[in-house]
Design an enzyme around this catalytic site. Structure first.
Site, PDB file in Angstrom:
ATOM      1  N   SER A   1     146.966 -35.813  40.666  1.00 29.41           N
ATOM      2  CA  SER A   1     146.491 -35.154  39.516  1.00 29.41           C
ATOM      3  C   SER A   1     145.561 -34.183  40.218  1.00 29.41           C
ATOM      4  CB  SER A   1     145.933 -35.643  38.405  1.00 29.41           C
ATOM      5  OG  SER A   1     145.702 -34.083  37.270  1.00 29.41           O
TER       6      SER A   1
ATOM      7  N   TYR B   1     140.101 -40.281  32.324  1.00 34.12           N
ATOM      8  CA  TYR B   1     141.192 -39.985  32.692  1.00 34.12           C
ATOM      9  C   TYR B   1     141.353 -39.493  34.350  1.00 34.12           C
ATOM     10  CZ  TYR B   1     146.187 -38.107  33.949  1.00 34.12           C
ATOM     11  OH  TYR B   1     146.726 -37.120  34.690  1.00 34.12           O
TER      12      TYR B   1
HETATM   13  N1  LIG Z   1     152.112 -33.061  32.461  1.00 36.33           N
HETATM   14  C1  LIG Z   1     151.237 -33.388  32.830  1.00 36.33           C
HETATM   15  O1  LIG Z   1     150.520 -32.092  32.647  1.00 36.33           O
HETATM   16  C2  LIG Z   1     150.964 -34.456  35.003  1.00 36.33           C
HETATM   17  C3  LIG Z   1     149.794 -33.481  35.555  1.00 36.33           C
HETATM   18  C4  LIG Z   1     149.478 -34.078  36.968  1.00 36.33           C
HETATM   19  C5  LIG Z   1     150.308 -35.370  36.562  1.00 36.33           C
HETATM   20  N2  LIG Z   1     151.092 -36.505  36.216  1.00 36.33           N
HETATM   21  C6  LIG Z   1     150.734 -37.423  35.919  1.00 36.33           C
HETATM   22  O2  LIG Z   1     152.418 -37.432  36.090  1.00 36.33           O
HETATM   23  C7  LIG Z   1     153.174 -38.992  35.787  1.00 36.33           C
HETATM   24  C8  LIG Z   1     153.823 -38.243  34.882  1.00 36.33           C
HETATM   25  O3  LIG Z   1     153.451 -38.396  33.666  1.00 36.33           O
HETATM   26  P1  LIG Z   1     154.488 -36.577  32.091  1.00 36.33           P
HETATM   27  O4  LIG Z   1     153.541 -35.658  32.538  1.00 36.33           O
HETATM   28  O5  LIG Z   1     155.824 -37.326  32.936  1.00 36.33           O
HETATM   29  O6  LIG Z   1     153.964 -37.423  31.396  1.00 36.33           O
HETATM   30  P2  LIG Z   1     154.793 -38.237  29.947  1.00 36.33           P
HETATM   31  O7  LIG Z   1     155.374 -37.574  29.981  1.00 36.33           O
HETATM   32  O8  LIG Z   1     153.929 -38.960  28.794  1.00 36.33           O
HETATM   33  O9  LIG Z   1     155.395 -40.440  30.360  1.00 36.33           O
HETATM   34  C9  LIG Z   1     154.539 -40.791  30.624  1.00 36.33           C
HETATM   35  C10 LIG Z   1     155.740 -41.925  31.017  1.00 36.33           C
HETATM   36  O10 LIG Z   1     155.065 -43.208  31.678  1.00 36.33           O
HETATM   37  C11 LIG Z   1     155.196 -43.666  30.603  1.00 36.33           C
HETATM   38  N3  LIG Z   1     154.350 -45.290  30.896  1.00 36.33           N
HETATM   39  C12 LIG Z   1     152.898 -45.272  30.410  1.00 36.33           C
HETATM   40  N4  LIG Z   1     152.659 -46.130  29.478  1.00 36.33           N
HETATM   41  C13 LIG Z   1     153.478 -47.368  30.823  1.00 36.33           C
HETATM   42  C14 LIG Z   1     153.730 -48.401  30.978  1.00 36.33           C
HETATM   43  N5  LIG Z   1     152.441 -49.042  30.316  1.00 36.33           N
HETATM   44  N6  LIG Z   1     154.471 -49.104  32.087  1.00 36.33           N
HETATM   45  C15 LIG Z   1     155.496 -48.211  32.260  1.00 36.33           C
HETATM   46  N7  LIG Z   1     155.531 -46.956  31.720  1.00 36.33           N
HETATM   47  C16 LIG Z   1     154.380 -46.601  31.336  1.00 36.33           C
HETATM   48  C17 LIG Z   1     156.155 -43.762  29.325  1.00 36.33           C
HETATM   49  O11 LIG Z   1     157.042 -44.110  28.941  1.00 36.33           O
HETATM   50  P3  LIG Z   1     157.224 -44.373  27.348  1.00 36.33           P
HETATM   51  O12 LIG Z   1     158.187 -43.764  26.928  1.00 36.33           O
HETATM   52  O13 LIG Z   1     157.879 -46.645  27.060  1.00 36.33           O
HETATM   53  O14 LIG Z   1     155.642 -44.423  26.933  1.00 36.33           O
HETATM   54  C18 LIG Z   1     156.746 -42.144  30.340  1.00 36.33           C
HETATM   55  O15 LIG Z   1     157.705 -42.585  30.877  1.00 36.33           O
HETATM   56  C19 LIG Z   1     151.644 -39.640  35.278  1.00 36.33           C
HETATM   57  O16 LIG Z   1     150.978 -40.012  36.079  1.00 36.33           O
HETATM   58  C20 LIG Z   1     150.916 -38.427  34.790  1.00 36.33           C
HETATM   59  O17 LIG Z   1     149.135 -39.081  34.897  1.00 36.33           O
HETATM   60  C21 LIG Z   1     150.936 -35.259  34.453  1.00 36.33           C
END
Ligand SMILES: NC(=O)c1ccc[n+]([C@@H]2O[C@H](COP(=O)([O-])OP(=O)(O)OC[C@H]3O[C@@H](n4cnc5c(N)ncnc54)[C@H](OP(=O)(O)O)[C@@H]3O)[C@@H](O)[C@H]2O)c1
Length: 235
Positions: A130, A144
């Site tokens: 990130s 975070y």
């Molecule tokens: N969205 C942003 O603005 C952003 C920006 C930069 C980086 N990121 C990073 O990008 C990645 C994906 O994020 P996203 O935006 O797609 O978030 P999201 O929509 O909240 O999805 C998170 C995913 O991670 C899964 N997860 C959470 N805890 C878990 C665990 N203990 N074991 C297995 N799966 C788990 C969730 O599964 P469940 O459905 O079971 O909860 C879901 O599939 C993350 O690493 C996040 O930190 C996000």
């Protein structure tokens, strides 16, 4: 690495960026995509192989590495974001939870799958990081940001350790992406498909790090500004 013909395992592939990675990898010619999720019945991307995985459970990680012997590409995507100030006593538990999911889990996955990808010719690891690996939003992202900073450091560490077995490691840094995680965040957000497109292009090009968007590149450049961007504006 070449994506065409690769066999990928994506964590958190049931929604958000993980589902976009699954669609993007299949479109780019991956031979097989294992879509890991805590509840595999929630995986909806057509053409993937759903598998069960909670990244905080070491036994599940080890069992999956024994089962999926053909993986050549690991995408450490699963993550959680628990916003809040760091000075409240409850934030220690939030910090631990975010470290377990965002730092310890991905490291365990790399440890478990390193011998698998080595046996399949080297392959690659993608770590989803990130802009908040380098920046803290006051009262919001202290824990975070600490987890994503630690995950960045570990991504750099495992890249050097895996070089001997020809396994590439790509760190992907992005600002807010339009998924459930950033639902409460106002303003413009990146489309998940845009992040995936850049990550896969960087992977194909053999790059070690990709800064997806102008905000992330601006913050990165500010690390050497005076004062540096990460010291913040507080007293
Ligand atoms: N969205 C942003 O603005 C952003 C920006 C930069 C980086 N990121 C990073 O990008 C990645 C994906 O994020 P996203 O935006 O797609 O978030 P999201 O929509 O909240 O999805 C998170 C995913 O991670 C899964 N997860 C959470 N805890 C878990 C665990 N203990 N074991 C297995 N799966 C788990 C969730 O599964 P469940 O459905 O079971 O909860 C879901 O599939 C993350 O690493 C996040 O930190 C996000």
């Amino acid at each position: 690495m070449k994506i065409k013909g690769s066999i990928a395992l994506i964590t958190g592939a049931n929604r958000g960026l993980g589902a976009a990675f699954a669609r993007g990898l299949l479109a780019a010619g991956a031979a097989k995509v294992y879509a890991a999720a805590r509840n595999p019945s929630t995986v909806t991307v057509p053409g993937v192989v759903p598998v069960q995985l909670d990244v905080t459970q070491p036994d599940q990680v080890a069992a999956l590495a024994r089962e999926l012997k053909d993986v050549t590409l690991l995408v450490n995507n699963a993550g959680i974001f628990e916003p809040g100030p760091t000075l409240m006593p409850a934030s220690v538990d939030a910090l631990r939870r975010q470290f377990e999911t965002n730092v310890v889990g991905p490291l365990r996955l790399v440890q478990a799958f390193a011998p698998v990808v080595a046996a399949n010719g080297g392959g690659a690891v993608v770590n989803m990081l990130s802009v908040l690996s380098w920046l803290t939003l006051a009262n919001v992202s202290g824990a975070y940001s600490a987890s994503k900073a630690a995950a960045w450091a570990l991504s750099n560490a495992v890249r050097q350790e895996l070089a001997a077995q020809q396994t590439e490691v790509l760190s992907v840094h992005a600002a807010f992406i339009d998924t459930d995680m950033a639902r409460g965040v106002p303003g413009q957000k990146l489309a998940p498909e845009e992040v995936v497109e850049q990550a896969l292009a960087a992977l194909e090009a053999g790059r070690r790090e990709v800064l997806v968007d102008p905000t992330t590149r601006h913050v990165h450049a500010g690390l050497v500004a005076e004062p540096p961007v990460y010291v913040g504006t507080g007293a």
